[in-house]
Design a protein around this motif. Structure first.
Motif, short mmCIF file in Angstrom:
data_model
loop_
_atom_site.label_atom_id
_atom_site.label_comp_id
_atom_site.label_asym_id
_atom_site.label_seq_id
_atom_site.Cartn_x
_atom_site.Cartn_y
_atom_site.Cartn_z
N SER A 8 -13.65 14.25 -6.71
CA SER A 8 -14.36 15.42 -6.19
C SER A 8 -14.49 16.40 -7.35
N ALA A 9 -15.69 16.96 -7.50
CA ALA A 9 -15.91 17.88 -8.62
C ALA A 9 -15.05 19.13 -8.48
N ALA A 10 -14.92 19.62 -7.25
CA ALA A 10 -14.21 20.87 -7.01
C ALA A 10 -12.72 20.76 -7.31
N GLU A 11 -12.11 19.64 -6.90
CA GLU A 11 -10.64 19.55 -7.01
C GLU A 11 -10.15 18.51 -8.00
N VAL A 202 -18.15 18.53 -17.02
CA VAL A 202 -17.44 18.74 -15.76
C VAL A 202 -17.61 20.19 -15.30
N LYS A 203 -17.40 21.13 -16.23
CA LYS A 203 -17.50 22.56 -15.87
C LYS A 203 -18.89 22.90 -15.37
N GLN A 206 -19.41 21.52 -11.94
CA GLN A 206 -18.67 22.31 -10.95
C GLN A 206 -19.46 23.56 -10.56
N THR A 207 -20.03 24.23 -11.56
CA THR A 207 -20.79 25.44 -11.23
C THR A 207 -22.06 25.09 -10.43
N ASN A 209 -22.06 22.98 -8.09
CA ASN A 209 -21.58 22.45 -6.80
C ASN A 209 -21.94 20.98 -6.59
#
Ligand code: G
Ligand code: MN
Length: 232
Positions: A8-11, A202-203, A206-207, A209
């Motif tokens: 999961s990208a968020a976690e 990755v960063k 994440q931004t 979503n």
């Protein structure tokens, strides 16, 4: 059969994996899939290989379930040649029944070029979906008909190809990704980025979503034993 986990990208937690075939010769050396897949596509063996992988995943997922392990969905690549048989879904369904495996544990990846034979493939993919199997559109962004593909509504997830991810860092590439991800999600698709190799990527994802990430940054494809340790 090897596995490449997806996160999961968020976690950054494992959410599933892709089953990838690897050929180890008797002397221990590896034959690259880049070498034998084109050969198998040419001589028709690819249909057998697809089914071999599908069966192997069903069997292993069932085994883990029976052992009480946490089991995440595993996606299997299905080639254009296999989709040529318009009753392939029945064959795959009987394999699932043989192993008593629920569809939530199995996913199918199809590459964008299969969409060229539009109507039949559209119906076939929706039959798989009717069985409860999620369809992942692989290599998205490398074909010629990406936007037409988006409107077909016969898959659940877009896997953004590495060539798109490699554009992160340029203003044009990032703008393009921003809109592809937004557009995909707004028509109800789940977005997985493939070939993610750096923290910068990755960063950025994440931004944006983006839902999931697959790539060397988190993990290379690993043998089954290693994957088992990772999910435990
Ligand atoms: O076409 P498909 O997406 O199914 O191909 C997956 C292939 O991409 C696998 O063989 C895997 O080894 C390779 N791969 C996965 N992640 C990365 C990555 O981050 N970088 C590179 N160069 N290759 C990757
Ligand atoms: Mn794939």
């Amino acid at each position: 059969m090897w596995y490449q986990p997806k996160y999961s990208a968020a976690e950054g937690k494992i959410v599933g994996s892709e089953a990838l075939v690897r050929w180890r010769k008797e002397d221990g050396s590896m034959v690259s899939p880049g070498e034998f897949i084109p050969l198998f596509e040419h001589n028709g063996m690819i249909v057998k290989l697809d089914e071999y992988m599908f069966r192997a995943v069903c069997r292993q997922q069932k085994k883990w379930l029976e052992e009480g392990k946490v089991v995440y969905p595993v996606s299997i690549n299905i080639s254009r040649a296999s989709l040529y048989f318009l009753d392939v879904h029945k064959r795959y369904q009987s394999i699932m029944q043989e192993y008593q495996i629920e569809p939530e544990y199995i996913q199918l990846e199809v590459t964008e070029t299969v969409m060229e034979e539009k109507k039949n493939i559209y119906e076939l993919l929706n039959k798989f979906r009717g069985m409860g199997i999620k369809i992942l559109m692989d290599d998205f962004g490398t074909g010629y008909s990406s936007l037409a593909t988006l409107s077909m509504q016969c898959f659940d997830t877009l896997k953004l190809d590495k060539t798109l991810i490699d554009h992160i860092g340029t203003k044009e590439g990032e703008t393009m990704l921003y809109h592809i991800i937004r557009m995909g999600q707004q028509i109800g698709l789940h977005i997985t980025a493939e070939g993610v190799e750096s923290e910068t990527q990755v960063k950025f994802l994440q931004t944006m979503n983006c839902n999931d990430i697959q790539g060397f940054y988190f993990s290379r494809p690993v043998p089954q034993k290693e994957y088992e340790q990772m999910i435990n």
